[in-house]
Every structure is written in structure tokens, then in C-alpha cells.
Design a protein around this motif. Structure first.
Motif, PDB file in Angstrom:
ATOM      1  N   SER A   1     -15.362   2.292  -3.432  1.00  0.00           N
ATOM      2  CA  SER A   1     -14.798   3.482  -4.127  1.00  0.00           C
ATOM      3  C   SER A   1     -15.774   4.221  -4.785  1.00  0.00           C
ATOM      4  O   SER A   1     -17.254   4.103  -4.505  1.00  0.00           O
ATOM      5  N   THR A   2     -15.853   5.345  -5.062  1.00  0.00           N
ATOM      6  CA  THR A   2     -16.579   6.802  -5.666  1.00  0.00           C
ATOM      7  C   THR A   2     -17.259   6.337  -6.709  1.00  0.00           C
ATOM      8  O   THR A   2     -18.039   6.996  -6.762  1.00  0.00           O
TER       9      THR A   2
ATOM     10  N   GLN B   1     -11.011   6.448   0.684  1.00  0.00           N
ATOM     11  CA  GLN B   1     -11.200   4.715  -0.449  1.00  0.00           C
ATOM     12  C   GLN B   1     -10.409   3.753   0.298  1.00  0.00           C
ATOM     13  O   GLN B   1      -9.720   3.649  -0.009  1.00  0.00           O
TER      14      GLN B   1
ATOM     15  N   LYS C   1     -10.396   2.223  -7.616  1.00  0.00           N
ATOM     16  CA  LYS C   1      -9.987   1.566  -8.797  1.00  0.00           C
ATOM     17  C   LYS C   1      -8.535   2.455  -9.145  1.00  0.00           C
ATOM     18  O   LYS C   1      -9.645   3.799  -9.888  1.00  0.00           O
ATOM     19  N   GLY C   2      -8.187   2.207  -9.872  1.00  0.00           N
ATOM     20  CA  GLY C   2      -6.892   2.361 -10.834  1.00  0.00           C
ATOM     21  C   GLY C   2      -7.868   1.524 -12.394  1.00  0.00           C
ATOM     22  O   GLY C   2      -8.456   0.537 -12.524  1.00  0.00           O
ATOM     23  N   ARG C   3      -6.992   2.310 -13.372  1.00  0.00           N
ATOM     24  CA  ARG C   3      -6.726   1.955 -15.352  1.00  0.00           C
ATOM     25  C   ARG C   3      -6.617   0.191 -14.738  1.00  0.00           C
ATOM     26  O   ARG C   3      -5.880   0.123 -14.224  1.00  0.00           O
TER      27      ARG C   3
ATOM     28  N   LYS D   1       3.530  11.615 -11.527  1.00  0.00           N
ATOM     29  CA  LYS D   1       1.716  11.424 -11.263  1.00  0.00           C
ATOM     30  C   LYS D   1       0.928  12.073 -10.496  1.00  0.00           C
ATOM     31  O   LYS D   1       1.176  11.760  -8.941  1.00  0.00           O
TER      32      LYS D   1
HETATM   33  C1  BTN Z   1      -5.500   5.826 -13.168  1.00  0.00           C
HETATM   34  O1  BTN Z   1      -5.316   6.630 -13.037  1.00  0.00           O
HETATM   35  O2  BTN Z   1      -4.848   4.336 -13.110  1.00  0.00           O
HETATM   36  C2  BTN Z   1      -6.617   5.887 -12.726  1.00  0.00           C
HETATM   37  C3  BTN Z   1      -7.204   6.307 -10.884  1.00  0.00           C
HETATM   38  C4  BTN Z   1      -8.305   6.706 -10.737  1.00  0.00           C
HETATM   39  C5  BTN Z   1      -8.914   6.718  -9.468  1.00  0.00           C
HETATM   40  C6  BTN Z   1     -10.098   7.625  -9.175  1.00  0.00           C
HETATM   41  S1  BTN Z   1     -10.169   8.291  -7.519  1.00  0.00           S
HETATM   42  C7  BTN Z   1     -11.923   8.550  -7.332  1.00  0.00           C
HETATM   43  C8  BTN Z   1     -12.126   6.944  -8.148  1.00  0.00           C
HETATM   44  N1  BTN Z   1     -13.191   6.430  -7.669  1.00  0.00           N
HETATM   45  C9  BTN Z   1     -12.256   4.954  -7.898  1.00  0.00           C
HETATM   46  O3  BTN Z   1     -12.109   4.049  -7.585  1.00  0.00           O
HETATM   47  N2  BTN Z   1     -11.135   5.198  -8.808  1.00  0.00           N
HETATM   48  C10 BTN Z   1     -11.153   6.375  -9.714  1.00  0.00           C
END
Ligand code: BTN
Length: 263
Positions: free
Chosen positions: A29-30, A53, A57-59, A123
Motif C-alpha cells: 500500500s502506498t 498495490q 486500503k480503502g476507507r 466511482k
Molecule cells: C476509498 O474510497 O475507500 C479510498 C480509496 C483510497 C485508495 C488509495 S490508492 C493509493 C493509496 N494507498 C492505499 O492503500 N489506499 C490509497
């Protein structure tokens, strides 16, 4: 960053709009890598970018599917603001992304609270902001941006194909990711400067002008409840103000409006 994205296992570096960009071929994950870097140095304006990746990770603890062809990056900043104001940076980043996409590709990207970018109601981009604070001090903020750029829908799991879109799918061609990143950073920098000049209300209004849900009847799903009502406003603290179907007015700090999210 070279014109093309890096190949192989190593990293490459370049500077765009005063940001040092560290490019990796593959990361878990960045955001995780950016937090690691931010803890080891005092600098800001560093961007960690990965071609793919493995554990994006998302929210709300969701997984973010991140195949090759997307723009997966995390930006390290050290704003002199209180921890509860950090959402402002996420907001100006979403406005910057939506506006840049609209002007570069003549699209009608909109923002869905809190910070999803939608095109044709699907999205295209998500933002995950993570902060490192102590008491009233923000040490650093990592703004993670995921844009479905040059990705075919078949590269996403079936369950997501209805709710997601990509620039390639919308436009029918592969976009130049470097140009898009340059445009976004340029736009973000202007807004960040205005934020430091105290122009938050103006910036919030610009965000609202790009928002798709205000005034509409919406469903809001938060960690532990599901609510329905009319989205009245997004207040100065970034909270969604909703008039529930039973007439009560509620402020919601975290959640998702309607559908269109990665699970
Ligand atoms: C969301 O809508 O849930 C947020 C998503 C965010 C994704 C980005 S990709 C780059 C950065 N690294 C991650 O692991 N997540 C964010």
C-alpha cells in the motif's frame, strides 16, 4: 518519474510541481510506505507512487483493488493545522482531482461525500487520508489517492464492475498518467496555498459546487447504522447534515452516501 511507469523491482525518482515522487513497481500500500517514510524524516511534499498495490486500503477498513494501469499514490504533507482540520486537505484534493479531470478530458466528474469522485454516477477515484498527531499537533498527513486510469473493467472483481468506472473505459483510450498527475498537483497546490491564506470558506464552496448529492434524498451507511433522508449541507467541519425521513436533523461524521463504493 520517467515518462513511462517504472519496470522491475527498483524505485525511480523525479520531481513534479515541487513534489519528490518515489515510484515503485509494486507495494502492499502506498499509504503504508508513505507513513513509514514520513516517520523517518521531517520533510514533506513527498509522493509515493506504485504501479500496483497488493493490499490497497480503502476507507472504513475496506480493500482497494489496485491493478496495473491505475494511479495509486500517497502524498506526505506537514500542514500547520489542528488534527480536526485535516479533512480540509482531503476536500481540496477531491476538488482538485474532479476539476482537473473535467478540464483535461471534458468530463463531468462530481464529488460524493466525503471524497469519492464519480463519473456517470460510477466511482472513478477514492481518497484515504491518514494522519499522525499528538494532542493539538499534526505531525504529518498522508493523502492516498486511487484513480482508475488505464484499467479495463474486467480487471476488477465481478462484484465491483457495476459500481466502478475507469478513464480508459469512459474515454476509449489510455490517458497519459504523468500529465494527469501534473495537472492534479498543480491544481492542488493552488488550493493548498489558498487554504494557508485562510480561504477555507471559498474552497468549501467550490467543493460543494462539485458535489453531486446535496439537496437529494440519500441513504447514508456508517459503521453501525443506515440512515435515509435529504442531504441538506456539508458543514464547516466536513460533516454531512441530513434531514432524516422522520424530520430529525443529524450530523454524520463518517459514512458512505448511497452506492458506488469498493467493498
Ligand atoms: C476509498 O474510497 O475507500 C479510498 C480509496 C483510497 C485508495 C488509495 S490508492 C493509493 C493509496 N494507498 C492505499 O492503500 N489506499 C490509497
Amino acid at each position: 518519474m520517467t515518462r513511462k511507469m517504472p519496470k522491475g523491482r527498483g524505485t525511480t525518482k523525479c520531481t513534479i510541481q515541487g513534489y519528490e515522487i518515489i515510484c515503485y513497481n509494486k507495494l502492499s500500500s502506498t499509504n503504508e510506505k508513505a507513513k513509514e517514510i514520513a516517520k523517518k524524516c521531517n520533510r514533506e511534499k513527498i509522493i509515493v507512487l506504485a504501479e500496483m498495490q497488493t493490499q490497497g486500503k480503502g476507507r472504513m477498513n475496506r480493500k482497494w483493488v489496485s491493478p496495473e494501469g491505475g494511479i495509486w499514490l500517497s502524498l506526505i504533507l506537514r500542514p500547520r493545522i489542528r488534527p480536526n482540520e485535516n479533512f480540509k486537505l482531503t476536500f481540496i484534493m477531491s476538488s482538485a482531482i474532479a476539476e482537473t479531470i473535467n478540464s483535461m478530458y471534458k468530463l463531468n466528474a462530481k464529488i460524493k461525500w466525503p471524497n469519492d469522485i464519480l463519473v456517470n454516477n460510477k466511482k472513478l477515484c477514492g481518497i484515504l487520508t491518514e494522519i499522525n498527531t499528538k494532542g493539538d499537533t499534526t505531525f504529518f498527513i498522508v493523502i492516498g489517492v486511487g484513480i482508475n486510469a488505464n484499467i479495463d473493467l474486467e480487471d476488477f472483481p465481478n462484484a465491483l464492475q457495476q459500481s466502478l468506472t475507469s478513464l480508459k473505459q469512459i474515454l476509449g483510450f489510455r490517458v497519459k498518467r504523468r500529465l494527469l498527475i501534473e495537472g492534479i498537483l498543480n491544481n492542488f497546490e493552488h488550493r493548498y496555498k489558498r487554504l494557508k491564506e485562510g480561504k477555507w470558506s471559498e474552497l468549501l464552496q467550490e467543493w460543494k459546487n462539485l458535489a453531486v448529492f446535496l439537496g437529494k434524498h440519500v441513504e447514508v451507511i456508517s459503521a453501525n447504522e443506515s440512515l435515509a433522508g435529504v442531504a441538506l449541507d456539508v458543514d464547516d467541519t466536513g460533516a454531512l447534515v441530513i434531514k432524516l425521513d422522520d424530520g430529525a436533523v443529524r450530523r454524520i461524521i463518517e459514512g458512505d452516501v448511497g452506492t458506488g463504493k469498493q467493498p
